[in-house]
Design a protein around this motif. Sequence first.
Motif, PDB file in Angstrom:
ATOM      1  N   SER A   5       0.830  -1.199   0.000  1.00 56.02           N
ATOM      2  CA  SER A   5       0.000   0.000   0.000  1.00 56.02           C
ATOM      3  C   SER A   5       0.866   1.250   0.000  1.00 56.02           C
ATOM      4  O   SER A   5       1.964   1.266   0.557  1.00 56.02           O
ATOM      5  N   ALA A  66      -2.904  -0.901  -3.128  1.00 56.07           N
ATOM      6  CA  ALA A  66      -3.839   0.089  -2.589  1.00 56.07           C
ATOM      7  C   ALA A  66      -3.186   1.459  -2.459  1.00 56.07           C
ATOM      8  O   ALA A  66      -1.989   1.568  -2.211  1.00 56.07           O
ATOM      9  N   ARG A 106      -7.375  -1.251  -4.712  1.00 54.83           N
ATOM     10  CA  ARG A 106      -8.264  -0.398  -3.934  1.00 54.83           C
ATOM     11  C   ARG A 106      -7.675   1.012  -3.846  1.00 54.83           C
ATOM     12  O   ARG A 106      -6.455   1.188  -3.876  1.00 54.83           O
ATOM     13  N   ASN A 232      -9.876  -0.414   1.964  1.00 54.48           N
ATOM     14  CA  ASN A 232      -8.861  -0.777   0.973  1.00 54.48           C
ATOM     15  C   ASN A 232      -8.415  -2.231   1.079  1.00 54.48           C
ATOM     16  O   ASN A 232      -7.403  -2.617   0.514  1.00 54.48           O
TER      17      ASN A 232
END
Length: 260
Positions: A5, A66, A106, A232
């Motif tokens: 992420s 994400a 996401r 997410n």
Amino acid sequence: MPRTSVITGSASGIGKATRELLEGRGERVIGVDIHDADVVADLATTDGRTAMVDAVRTAAGGSIDAVYAVAGLALPAPATVAVNYFGTVATLEGLRPLLAGSDAPRALLVSSMAALMATDDELVALLAAGDEPAALARAEVLAKEPAATGQLIYSSTKLGLSRWVRRRAAAGEWAGAGIPLNAVSPGIIATPMTADLIATPEGREALLGIVPMPLNGIAEPIVVARLLAWLNSPDNTHLCGQVIYVDGGSDVVLRGDSVW
């Protein structure tokens, strides 16, 4: 394999809490901030935004899962427009191609319940038009009266972001590509951004008079981080284009039974 992420604003507040939460779960996080981050970048400038995307691409090896666009300012100044709106949009649009290789891509941004407060119609329209030079010029005018019109800058950027999510989330490049895009709008959160405002009982009471939070009052950053992490995560398969208020009830108090 652990998810990767990207979190902007990772050095403090909600961004830091989210990073710590994800890393505690064994996920890989590439933090972005103007200091104390894996990628040091200034999202207030076009060059800084471009450099951020390039640095993230290199650090991630070309693929991420994400994007958490959390970075923001609350100053009655043009920099707030540059970072909050244009920096956030550039982050999401610039990093979107890196999500293509994920099995569960996401993306989200952090807006604010301040979007429900007074805003400047002209600035909001310029944000929607994507006209950064004109938006910065309008903010310069508003900033001349920091305690009055200057306060409209922050709320205007947050309204602009909430509308941006609503207008983009169902499009082909987001929902059509299997990427849920959403926004979270916090109430008063105990972060460095609000520290001076809530430092005294009198200050807290005054702020809660403007931003009523009948459910448990002022929140810690981890409250928002938990919601961001779920949005997410692979578990969120269908929540799309939503602006979720995690505000202790401010939205309900201010808007009553209105559903929009």
